[in-house]
Design an enzyme around this catalytic site. Structure first.
Site, PDB file in Angstrom:
ATOM      1  N   ASP A   8       0.878  -1.171   0.000  1.00 34.45           N
ATOM      2  CA  ASP A   8       0.000   0.000   0.000  1.00 34.45           C
ATOM      3  C   ASP A   8       0.920   1.226   0.000  1.00 34.45           C
ATOM      4  OD1 ASP A   8       0.872   0.260   2.615  1.00 34.45           O
ATOM      5  OD2 ASP A   8      -1.114   0.242   3.523  1.00 34.45           O
ATOM      6  N   HIS A   9       0.347   2.407   0.247  1.00 38.14           N
ATOM      7  CA  HIS A   9       1.176   3.634   0.212  1.00 38.14           C
ATOM      8  C   HIS A   9       2.223   3.631   1.330  1.00 38.14           C
ATOM      9  CE1 HIS A   9      -2.299   4.138   2.782  1.00 38.14           C
ATOM     10  NE2 HIS A   9      -1.572   4.970   3.513  1.00 38.14           N
ATOM     11  N   CYS A  65       2.965  -3.395   3.981  1.00 39.63           N
ATOM     12  CA  CYS A  65       2.213  -2.196   4.351  1.00 39.63           C
ATOM     13  C   CYS A  65       2.977  -1.517   5.483  1.00 39.63           C
ATOM     14  CB  CYS A  65       0.754  -2.519   4.697  1.00 39.63           C
ATOM     15  SG  CYS A  65       0.488  -3.603   6.108  1.00 39.63           S
ATOM     16  N   GLY A  66       2.318  -0.665   6.256  1.00 36.96           N
ATOM     17  CA  GLY A  66       3.043   0.025   7.325  1.00 36.96           C
ATOM     18  C   GLY A  66       3.567  -0.939   8.369  1.00 36.96           C
ATOM     19  N   THR A  67       2.689  -1.815   8.830  1.00 38.03           N
ATOM     20  CA  THR A  67       3.070  -2.795   9.859  1.00 38.03           C
ATOM     21  C   THR A  67       3.156  -4.221   9.341  1.00 38.03           C
ATOM     22  OG1 THR A  67       0.745  -3.163  10.382  1.00 38.03           O
ATOM     23  CG2 THR A  67       1.900  -1.461  11.674  1.00 38.03           C
ATOM     24  N   HIS A  98       7.808 -24.431   9.463  1.00 39.44           N
ATOM     25  CA  HIS A  98       6.697 -25.017  10.229  1.00 39.44           C
ATOM     26  C   HIS A  98       5.323 -24.717   9.644  1.00 39.44           C
ATOM     27  CE1 HIS A  98       9.002 -25.653  14.300  1.00 39.44           C
ATOM     28  NE2 HIS A  98       9.648 -26.148  13.260  1.00 39.44           N
ATOM     29  N   ASN A  99       5.183 -23.561   9.011  1.00 39.64           N
ATOM     30  CA  ASN A  99       3.846 -23.140   8.563  1.00 39.64           C
ATOM     31  C   ASN A  99       3.653 -23.203   7.054  1.00 39.64           C
ATOM     32  OD1 ASN A  99       4.722 -20.740  10.882  1.00 39.64           O
ATOM     33  ND2 ASN A  99       3.175 -22.241  11.391  1.00 39.64           N
ATOM     34  N   ARG A 109       7.249   0.327   8.266  1.00 37.14           N
ATOM     35  CA  ARG A 109       7.445   1.181   9.440  1.00 37.14           C
ATOM     36  C   ARG A 109       8.061   0.408  10.608  1.00 37.14           C
ATOM     37  NH1 ARG A 109       1.342   3.700   8.965  1.00 37.14           N
ATOM     38  NH2 ARG A 109       1.775   5.135   7.246  1.00 37.14           N
ATOM     39  N   ARG A 132       5.068 -33.761  11.154  1.00 42.80           N
ATOM     40  CA  ARG A 132       3.997 -33.317  12.060  1.00 42.80           C
ATOM     41  C   ARG A 132       3.470 -31.928  11.683  1.00 42.80           C
ATOM     42  NH1 ARG A 132       8.754 -32.247  14.690  1.00 42.80           N
ATOM     43  NH2 ARG A 132       8.915 -30.320  15.882  1.00 42.80           N
ATOM     44  N   HIS A 133       4.327 -31.143  11.018  1.00 38.73           N
ATOM     45  CA  HIS A 133       3.888 -29.800  10.617  1.00 38.73           C
ATOM     46  C   HIS A 133       2.889 -29.861   9.455  1.00 38.73           C
ATOM     47  CE1 HIS A 133       6.737 -28.277  13.417  1.00 38.73           C
ATOM     48  NE2 HIS A 133       7.722 -28.931  12.827  1.00 38.73           N
ATOM     49  N   ARG A 136      -0.530 -30.261  10.844  1.00 39.29           N
ATOM     50  CA  ARG A 136      -1.028 -29.008  11.431  1.00 39.29           C
ATOM     51  C   ARG A 136      -1.429 -28.001  10.353  1.00 39.29           C
ATOM     52  NH1 ARG A 136       3.944 -29.339  15.690  1.00 39.29           N
ATOM     53  NH2 ARG A 136       3.012 -30.961  16.985  1.00 39.29           N
TER      54      ARG A 136
HETATM   55  C1  RB5 Z   1      -1.712   2.753   6.607  1.00 41.85           C
HETATM   56  O1  RB5 Z   1      -1.678   3.932   7.334  1.00 41.85           O
HETATM   57  C2  RB5 Z   1      -1.558   1.561   7.556  1.00 41.85           C
HETATM   58  O2  RB5 Z   1      -2.668   1.445   8.379  1.00 41.85           O
HETATM   59  C3  RB5 Z   1      -1.324   0.278   6.781  1.00 41.85           C
HETATM   60  O3  RB5 Z   1      -0.210   0.429   5.959  1.00 41.85           O
HETATM   61  C4  RB5 Z   1      -1.040  -0.960   7.609  1.00 41.85           C
HETATM   62  O4  RB5 Z   1      -0.045  -0.745   8.540  1.00 41.85           O
HETATM   63  C5  RB5 Z   1      -2.213  -1.634   8.152  1.00 41.85           C
HETATM   64  O5  RB5 Z   1      -2.127  -2.686   8.796  1.00 41.85           O
END
Ligand code: RB5
Length: 146
Positions: A8-9, A65-67, A98-99, A109, A132-133, A136
């Site tokens: 995303d942005h 994305c940001g997080t 494992h996943n 960020r 085993r994975h 699951r």
């Molecule tokens: C955008 O501001 C932010 O919310 C998005 O990039 C993300 O971190 C959402 O989970």
């Protein structure tokens, strides 16, 4: 092995770095956007990438994305997707070992570019352990069918 990438942005500034890194590792990359820094809604791009990965069994995805949280939540709504939010080399290796994750998510960020490189390399260089994975992971995939 092909990689579908989207952001995303709040993740777009890492996109070119990640594409170049993947291409340098011999991986074909399809950029699903966005192609400007205008605000967009991450679920739209998570869905775009997740649908491609779900349809192409020899592929994986990268969502930034940001997080990384929103991207992973949205991508995991698509049938066949196991999107893992990773913060470091260890979580990236475990996401595969494992996943058997098929989409890697991280936050622009949250992690620096050096960590991003180690996340991607550990994801690429780790094999799913099966055993085993496998049981699951199958149970995870059955949840969406119930
Ligand atoms: C955008 O501001 C932010 O919310 C998005 O990039 C993300 O971190 C959402 O989970």
């Amino acid at each position: 092995m092909k990689c579908y990438i989207a952001t995303d942005h709040a993740g777009i500034e890492y996109k070119d770095f990640v594409i170049a890194l993947l291409q340098n590792r011999g991986i074909e990359v399809e950029d699903l956007g966005p192609f400007s820094k205008e605000r967009v809604d991450y679920p739209d791009y998570a869905k775009k990438c997740a649908l491609k990965v779900a349809q192409d069994k020899d592929s994986f995805g990268i969502l930034i994305c940001g997080t990384g949280i929103g991207m992973s939540l949205a991508a995991n709504k698509v049938k066949g997707i196991r999107a893992a939010l990773c913060h470091d080399a260890y979580t990236a290796a475990m996401a595969k070992a494992h996943n058997n994750a098929n989409i890697l998510c991280f936050g622009q960020r949250v992690v620096g570019l050096g960590v991003v490189e180690s996340i991607i390399d550990n994801f690429l260089n780790t094999q799913f352990e099966g055993g085993r994975h496998e049981t699951r992971v199958e149970k995870i995939m059955q949840i969406e069918e119930e």
